[in-house]
Design an enzyme around this catalytic site. Structure first.
Site, short mmCIF file in Angstrom:
data_model
loop_
_atom_site.label_atom_id
_atom_site.label_comp_id
_atom_site.label_asym_id
_atom_site.label_seq_id
_atom_site.Cartn_x
_atom_site.Cartn_y
_atom_site.Cartn_z
N GLU A 4 0.81 -1.22 0.00
CA GLU A 4 0.00 0.00 0.00
C GLU A 4 0.84 1.27 0.00
OE1 GLU A 4 -0.75 -2.67 1.82
OE2 GLU A 4 -2.69 -3.25 1.00
N HIS A 47 -11.37 -4.73 8.10
CA HIS A 47 -12.09 -4.49 6.85
C HIS A 47 -13.29 -3.57 7.03
CE1 HIS A 47 -9.80 -8.11 6.09
NE2 HIS A 47 -10.05 -8.05 4.80
#
Lengths: 330, 333
Positions: B67, B136
């Site tokens: 990321e 999440h």
């Protein structure tokens, strides 16, 4: 007697003297910054001392009209070679509005200048490394022929951003030179407490690129390997990792006292190998520089630094109203 | 809102997101997409379905799981003339890239006095209520509203998603584009073909009312509308519901005008209460409309805990009951 190294590399006398002059200029600016800091006139110094040879050797192998650098905070020599002036750097040291890097907003040593093809960096180490990869990817897609050199210390070779960037550059064969300036310390932590492998360049293999370690005190040796990496990048064969080994001759910064973690003998020993000293010797041995010429060089640089110091000291800070400028486009 | 389009199609929010990217990739060579599984796979939520096939591997790039590398790379691309759209697979996976956003994407413009700019869009599915595992479901928009240099946008339907994403890609500054996962396929709205903008920084009045202004965004729009509908059916109360859509910069005019009309306010969000964007809305009301208030401002938010997993997430999320109680508390004060 074998052919002198510079001749084998095809470097002419004026190039060699220019290299030496830039190394010396970087050193002298740095020394002035320390004096100004200790006199209470500028808040902070982060030094290039001991790494000038590696920096100048590397950038001499680049094309300043075409290539880009994404340097780190010690790369004073590199940015001088790419066109920043003594005055620019003094304005930055004093955090004046005329500082072309950031208008006096950043720490000294945080270089950035679009017109000089220097992409601006920040304080958290290694963050510039993935930028170089994206920047090079953009160039590859646009079919531009430049290469990006990004530099960082050996401490940064342990940050995730180094690995993420090197991996991506390897996957996409991007024209990036990863230049690790190993100065043997991450603030106080020595190399043997930082690296689980012998050399930073050993890590190149994991990212599908060649890795080479070279004497960072020898600008000609650095020039040679960076030139090879630049040719490789330019012909589309991908990135390289180069590790220059030298020594950080000063404390980490003006806020650090290195006496708590390393002996004076060690620093003294490193001073004997200082690239500024050994390259001057090399030039003299090959009749490329006389004592008088060296002295004149010292004097003329010093004069320029004096002048730039006075100018910067009397220059203004940024206007308060500019605090809100450039946070967003409008 | 400006639009030159004529034909419309009914679509889900995820289709609106895809449509925006398709339109912008088609019209602008400098727009590109980077992310994990965005290429051949078409995105784990199908947001980029077919785009790799249509625009090729230079425009839609499958990246390693990395990321910080994705955002760092995108910054380099943006500085060198591209307008990258970087996908974080989930907002909760943005944490490794926080450094790149905080120290570079949002600051390059100011640091370089406007010479280097970062026209980057970071897209991220986010929010609880879809029975996702830990991390999440995070709703951490407030980490980014306190980050000068970036704008934070949250659509809740297909029309807004397409128009706001186009506006975000056209924006010269970095935009965090949050996509509430519960809204991806929960409804269909009419979406015009072609390019149109929904202006960043403008809230949307979903329903007019007289007694209280209810401010919300993202998936909480669903629950808030449901709560208000039920409440109005059984009680004599008239609620104005406003979808903020942009969390930075907040739509000061719309928020103030609504509160000055109704004299009451409630703010509904699923992020933890402490440090949540509701606090900025309360400050804004305090600064602009304090003397119009007839009751304390109500707030229904997530707990100050990590978002629990599916077995407990319904307890964590503001429910229609909690929303109704808050509204009545203000109206009956």
């Amino acid at each position: 007697m074998s052919e002198p190294k510079h001749e084998a590399l095809g470097l002419e006398r004026d190039q060699l003297l220019s290299m030496f002059k830039t190394m010396l200029t970087a050193r002298k600016i740095d020394e002035r910054m320390w004096l100004l800091n200790r006199a209470g006139k500028i808040p902070f110094v982060i030094s290039c001392q001991g790494q000038e040879a590696a920096q100048i050797g590397a950038v001499t192998a680049l094309n300043t009209e075409e290539d880009y650098i994404l340097p780190y905070y010690r790369d004073l020599g590199m940015v001088l070679h790419f066109g920043m002036t003594i005055q620019d750097l003094m304005m930055s040291g004093f955090a004046r509005s005329e500082d072309p890097n950031s208008g006096g907003r950043q720490m000294p040593g945080h270089f950035g200048s679009k017109k000089h093809r220097i992409v601006t960096g920040s304080s958290p180490v290694t963050t510039q490394v993935p930028h170089a990869v994206g920047f090079a990817l953009a160039g590859k897609i646009k079919r531009e022929n430049f290469i990006c050199l990004t530099s960082f210390g050996e401490g940064s070779a342990n940050q995730g951003d180094f690995h993420e960037a090197a991996n991506f550059a390897g996957v996409h064969d991007l024209p990036v030179i990863f230049l690790c300036e190993n100065n043997k310390y991450a603030i106080s932590v020595p190399v043997d407490r930082q690296l689980s492998c012998e050399r930073v360049s050993d890590r190149a293999q994991g990212y599908g690129m060649p890795g080479e370690t070279v004497d960072g005190n020898d600008p000609l040796a650095v020039y040679e390997v960076v030139k090879k990496a630049a040719e490789r990048a330019r012909e589309g064969s991908g990135p390289s990792l180069i590790e220059t080994v030298s020594y950080r001759l000063t404390a980490h910064s003006s806020d650090d006292d290195d006496r708590s973690y390393r002996g004076r003998e060690e620093v003294e020993e490193a001073r004997q190998k200082d690239g500024i000293v050994t390259f001057a010797k090399y030039l003299k041995e090959h009749d490329l520089l006389s004592e008088d010429e060296e002295k004149d060089m010292h004097n003329s640089i010093q004069k320029e630094i004096d002048k730039a110091t006075d100018l910067a000291e009397s220059a203004a800070y940024a206007e308060v109203e500019t605090t809100f400028n450039h946070v967003y486009d409008a | 809102m400006t639009t030159t389009a004529i034909n419309t199609k009914k679509m889900t929010m995820i289709q609106g997101v895809r449509d925006a990217m398709h339109e912008m990739l088609k019209e602008h060579d400098d727009v590109m997409i980077l992310g994990e599984d965005v290429g051949v796979n078409g995105g784990v939520f199908r947001a980029t379905e077919g785009l790799y096939e249509e625009f090729g591997e230079d425009r839609v790039i499958d990246t390693p799981i990395s990321e910080s590398g994705i955002i760092g790379n995108s910054i380099g691309l943006a500085v060198n003339g591209f307008r990258p759209i970087a996908e974080m697979q989930f907002l909760g996976f943005i944490y490794p890239a926080f450094n790149q956003l905080m120290t570079h994407a949002t600051r390059l413009r100011q640091r370089s006095m406007g010479r280097f700019t970062v026209p980057l869009v970071v897209r991220a599915p986010y929010g609880a209520g879809v029975r996702a595992p830990e991390i999440h479901s995070d709703s951490v928009e407030a980490l980014f509203t306190q980050m000068p240099g970036i704008k934070v946008v949250v659509p809740s339907n297909a029309y807004d998603a397409k128009g706001l994403l186009i506006a975000s890609i056209d924006d010269p500054d970095p935009v965090l584009f949050l996509e509430p996962m519960r809204c991806y396929r929960s409804s269909r709205t009419e979406v015009p073909d072609g390019k149109y903008n929904v202006e960043i920084g403008k809230a949307s009045v979903l329903k007019e009312g007289d007694d209280i202004s209810v401010f919300t965004w993202g998936a909480m729009v669903i629950d808030t509308m449901k709560a208000v509908e039920k409440l109005e059916a059984k009680k004599n109360v008239s609620c104005e519901v406003i979808d903020l859509r942009t969390l930075y910069p907040l739509d000061k005019e719309t928020i103030a005008a609504s509160v000055q009309k109704t004299g009451r306010a409630a703010i509904i969000h699923e992020a933890p209460a402490t440090g949540g964007v509701s606090n900025d809305v309360i400050s804004l009301i305090n600064d602009t409309s304090f003397l119009y208030l007839r009751a304390p401002i109500q707030r229904v938010a997530g707990f100050d805990t990590p978002v629990p997993v599916y077995s407990l997430e319904q307890e964590y999320l503001p429910s229609t009951e909690k929303i109704q109680t808050a509204i009545l508390h203000a109206v009956d004060f």
